[in-house]
Design a protein around this motif. Sequence first.
Motif, PDB file in Angstrom:
ATOM      1  N   ARG A  32       2.222  44.044 -43.154  1.00 13.20           N
ATOM      2  CA  ARG A  32       3.188  42.949 -43.291  1.00 13.20           C
ATOM      3  C   ARG A  32       3.382  42.653 -44.775  1.00 13.20           C
ATOM      4  N   VAL A  33       4.517  42.047 -45.102  1.00 12.22           N
ATOM      5  CA  VAL A  33       4.766  41.582 -46.460  1.00 12.22           C
ATOM      6  C   VAL A  33       4.256  40.147 -46.557  1.00 12.22           C
ATOM      7  N   THR A  34       3.322  39.922 -47.467  1.00 13.61           N
ATOM      8  CA  THR A  34       2.774  38.584 -47.675  1.00 13.61           C
ATOM      9  C   THR A  34       3.335  38.018 -48.961  1.00 13.61           C
ATOM     10  N   GLY A  35       4.033  36.891 -48.865  1.00 13.34           N
ATOM     11  CA  GLY A  35       4.569  36.222 -50.036  1.00 13.34           C
ATOM     12  C   GLY A  35       3.534  35.290 -50.632  1.00 13.34           C
ATOM     13  N   PHE A  36       3.444  35.271 -51.955  1.00 14.07           N
ATOM     14  CA  PHE A  36       2.499  34.427 -52.685  1.00 14.07           C
ATOM     15  C   PHE A  36       3.326  33.417 -53.464  1.00 14.07           C
ATOM     16  N   LEU A  37       3.328  32.169 -53.009  1.00 13.37           N
ATOM     17  CA  LEU A  37       4.235  31.153 -53.530  1.00 13.37           C
ATOM     18  C   LEU A  37       3.483  29.991 -54.134  1.00 13.37           C
ATOM     19  N   GLY A  38       4.138  29.326 -55.071  1.00 17.02           N
ATOM     20  CA  GLY A  38       3.563  28.135 -55.681  1.00 17.02           C
ATOM     21  C   GLY A  38       4.380  27.724 -56.885  1.00 17.02           C
ATOM     22  N   PRO A  39       4.319  26.457 -57.276  1.00 11.21           N
ATOM     23  CA  PRO A  39       5.055  25.996 -58.463  1.00 11.21           C
ATOM     24  C   PRO A  39       4.506  26.666 -59.724  1.00 11.21           C
ATOM     25  N   ASN A  40       5.226  26.502 -60.835  1.00  7.82           N
ATOM     26  CA  ASN A  40       4.722  26.988 -62.118  1.00  7.82           C
ATOM     27  C   ASN A  40       3.355  26.377 -62.394  1.00  7.82           C
ATOM     28  N   GLY A  41       2.427  27.200 -62.866  1.00  4.82           N
ATOM     29  CA  GLY A  41       1.089  26.697 -63.171  1.00  4.82           C
ATOM     30  C   GLY A  41       0.198  26.547 -61.966  1.00  4.82           C
ATOM     31  N   ALA A  42       0.599  27.115 -60.821  1.00  7.87           N
ATOM     32  CA  ALA A  42      -0.183  26.955 -59.593  1.00  7.87           C
ATOM     33  C   ALA A  42      -1.403  27.863 -59.545  1.00  7.87           C
TER      34      ALA A  42
END
Length: 311
Positions: A32-42
């Motif tokens: 599966r494709v796992t997205g790694f998300l978060g605001p700047n500086g996360a």
Amino acid sequence: MPSDDIEVRELIKRYGTTTAVADLSFTVRPGRVTGFLGPNGAGKSTTMRIILGLDRATSGSATVGGRPFTDAIQPLRQVGALLDAAAVHGGRTAYLHLLALARSNDIGRRRVGEVLDTVGLTDVAGKRVKGFSLGMRQRLGIAAALLGDPPVLMLDEPVNGLDPEGIHWIRGFLRSLAAEGRTVFVSSHLMSEMQDTADHVIVVGQGRLVADTTMAGLIHASGHHWVRVRTPHPAALVPLLRRAGAVVDPLDDGALTVTGLDSDRIGDLAGEAGLRLHELSPHRASLEAAFMDLTRDVVRYRGAETDGAIR
């Protein structure tokens, strides 16, 4: 445990008095494709660098296939990574850049031509990289990640600088790699692309885990679902829907937004009351809306709200 998992366990990374990653744990699985998300500086880039052995954790562990990536004898055959497309010697041609990487991992010359063709750079293989656009460098970085035909791919902002055709291509390409059973871990700030590409999402904020769930689950949990309704009988329909528990608000064009009831239920209520509908269109939440709600309290860098004037 599947041999191609990425495992992060109780990871902590401090730079002096600043904590970039705080007790972070998650697993990235194959297929599966796992997205790694978060605001700047996360802490996303720091976490990816630690997984690849480019930074040392203060405590905790990060492994690929159950072992630290630094133990890999031929790393390009285990993990293909793109963290910074600009990290290329500008005086080399695209072909020689990839050939040098290939030789360092005992990869044959033929493979260099194959990956150049895969990313669409065959025609510029003999050109120096310093003349490449950002999108071309991005494609070259993806080619480098593919050199060893690795079971694990880690890409940081892979669509950065790509044109619409390139974005469409990388979206389908990542999904095809996951369909082959590879582990695909992708960091991006482009929510619309992640919504169309990722099956699973890991969200971090201020170095901590905020969510680890399916894409569909994250969006559904946000609750930003509503139905657009147009009717020649708003005076009769609005109180009917509100009695059924809906929240109804008018729009400037005369339509209504309805939350709390799905389109089937709205249609049934209108039909039972003999009220005609000219439009009944459900609107689903977006990843962007879900992400903004989820990370509202963990944004490290926030711009000041203004009235639109530049001061």
